[in-house]
Design an enzyme around this catalytic site. Structure first.
Site, PDB file in Angstrom:
ATOM      1  N   SER A  68       1.011  -0.978   0.192  1.00 15.36           N
ATOM      2  CA  SER A  68       0.132   0.114  -0.092  1.00 15.36           C
ATOM      3  C   SER A  68       0.882   1.249   0.091  1.00 15.36           C
ATOM      4  CB  SER A  68      -0.957   0.048   1.136  1.00 15.36           C
ATOM      5  OG  SER A  68      -1.620  -1.081   1.237  1.00 15.36           O
TER       6      SER A  68
HETATM    7  N1  SAM Z   1      -0.954  -5.212   3.981  1.00 18.65           N
HETATM    8  C1  SAM Z   1      -0.037  -5.667   3.142  1.00 18.65           C
HETATM    9  C2  SAM Z   1       1.262  -5.002   2.886  1.00 18.65           C
HETATM   10  O1  SAM Z   1       1.396  -4.385   4.076  1.00 18.65           O
HETATM   11  O2  SAM Z   1       1.944  -5.153   2.026  1.00 18.65           O
HETATM   12  C3  SAM Z   1      -0.986  -5.053   1.539  1.00 18.65           C
HETATM   13  C4  SAM Z   1      -2.215  -5.672   1.224  1.00 18.65           C
HETATM   14  S1  SAM Z   1      -2.446  -5.914  -0.479  1.00 18.65           S
HETATM   15  C5  SAM Z   1      -3.054  -4.225  -0.638  1.00 18.65           C
HETATM   16  C6  SAM Z   1      -3.895  -6.903  -0.233  1.00 18.65           C
HETATM   17  C7  SAM Z   1      -3.668  -8.464  -0.084  1.00 18.65           C
HETATM   18  O3  SAM Z   1      -4.935  -8.985   0.525  1.00 18.65           O
HETATM   19  C8  SAM Z   1      -3.180  -9.279  -1.123  1.00 18.65           C
HETATM   20  O4  SAM Z   1      -2.010  -9.809  -0.663  1.00 18.65           O
HETATM   21  C9  SAM Z   1      -4.021 -10.150  -1.189  1.00 18.65           C
HETATM   22  O5  SAM Z   1      -3.859 -11.345  -1.778  1.00 18.65           O
HETATM   23  C10 SAM Z   1      -4.951 -10.360   0.087  1.00 18.65           C
HETATM   24  N2  SAM Z   1      -6.293 -10.809   0.192  1.00 18.65           N
HETATM   25  C11 SAM Z   1      -7.154 -10.439  -0.762  1.00 18.65           C
HETATM   26  N3  SAM Z   1      -8.203 -11.160  -0.299  1.00 18.65           N
HETATM   27  C12 SAM Z   1      -7.970 -12.130   0.914  1.00 18.65           C
HETATM   28  C13 SAM Z   1      -8.502 -12.761   1.979  1.00 18.65           C
HETATM   29  N4  SAM Z   1      -9.853 -13.189   1.565  1.00 18.65           N
HETATM   30  N5  SAM Z   1      -7.828 -13.238   2.716  1.00 18.65           N
HETATM   31  C14 SAM Z   1      -6.616 -13.056   2.915  1.00 18.65           C
HETATM   32  N6  SAM Z   1      -5.909 -12.038   2.234  1.00 18.65           N
HETATM   33  C15 SAM Z   1      -6.690 -11.566   1.121  1.00 18.65           C
END
Ligand code: SAM
Length: 223
Positions: A68
């Protein structure tokens, strides 16, 4: 601190310091910035993006996902009002950057990621940073992590079509959830405080854009 992390911290000290000044001027707290300053963002991205590591924008990580925007990370962390020893659930481990910040603020962190490769890499990341207190979970975080509930705080770092009831149930009374809710294109940041099982106080903030939360209480993959 491991040598590899120390070396990365030496790469762009001025750019990192300038980003912290920008974030301070945008209202991010000194407490959160002190932690962000200690974690080299280069670690989480490929070397082709190193020149942009301290631009205030999201950057690609593997599997079509993103780390992000620094402002967003700082803003959400401030909204969570992290206290040492808080038990925090993060949905969407991604690169592991946000989880590390929460850990370094003294929280006990549980972080869920649905993509195997990102999960594996984040486990290595937490090891590299010497964080043995982050509990990594592989699975659908839209359902939370009921086996470890309740949580003092919950942070969702992917765009959700609604506030999942499962996450509301897994929040302690008095606990705070921060979650971007809206369409796949644009979401409103919500801070939700659980007053009791049936009453939640909601504050809305401005618009953000996240990758989708894919899962039973999120979006379908092909929606
Ligand atoms: N917090 C992260 C970081 O510090 O890098 C950024 C997160 S990224 C914007 C969103 C993440 O959410 C992705 O890695 C994606 O695979 C994950 N994601 C999406 N749906 C999800 C779910 N139902 N359960 C767990 N992870 C999920």
């Amino acid at each position: 601190m491991p040598e590899k992390i120390k070396n990365l911290l030496e790469l762009a000290p001025d750019e990192r310091a300038n980003l912290m000044i920008t974030l301070l001027s945008k209202g991010i707290s000194g407490k959160v910035l002190d932690v962000m300053k200690s974690i080299p963002r280069e670690y989480f991205i490929s070397s082709e993006h190193f020149a942009e590591a301290y631009h205030d924008k999201p950057l690609p990580i593997d599997n079509g996902q993103t780390i992000s925007q620094p402002y967003t990370v700082g803003f959400m962390t401030d909204l969570l009002e992290v206290k040492p020893s808080d038990k925090i659930l993060e949905i969407g481990t991604g690169s592991g950057y946000q989880a590390l910040i929460l850990f370094k603020l003294g929280a006990k962190v549980y972080s869920v990621e649905r993509i195997q490769e990102l999960f594996d890499r984040s486990v290595r990341t937490f090891f590299d940073f010497g964080c043995n207190g982050i509990h990594s979970i592989l699975g659908d975080g839209s359902l939370g992590a009921p086996e470890y509930a309740p949580f003092d705080k919950i942070i969702v770092t992917a765009a959700s079509p609604k506030v999942p009831q499962e996450l509301k149930n897994q929040l302690s009374t008095g606990g705070i959830m921060v979650i971007p809710v809206g369409s796949r294109e644009s979401q409103t940041m919500l801070k939700i405080k659980k007053i009791n099982d049936s009453y939640f106080e909601k504050t809305e903030y401005s618009n953000f854009r996240f990758v989708p939360l894919i899962g039973s209480s999120g979006w379908n993959t092909n929606e």
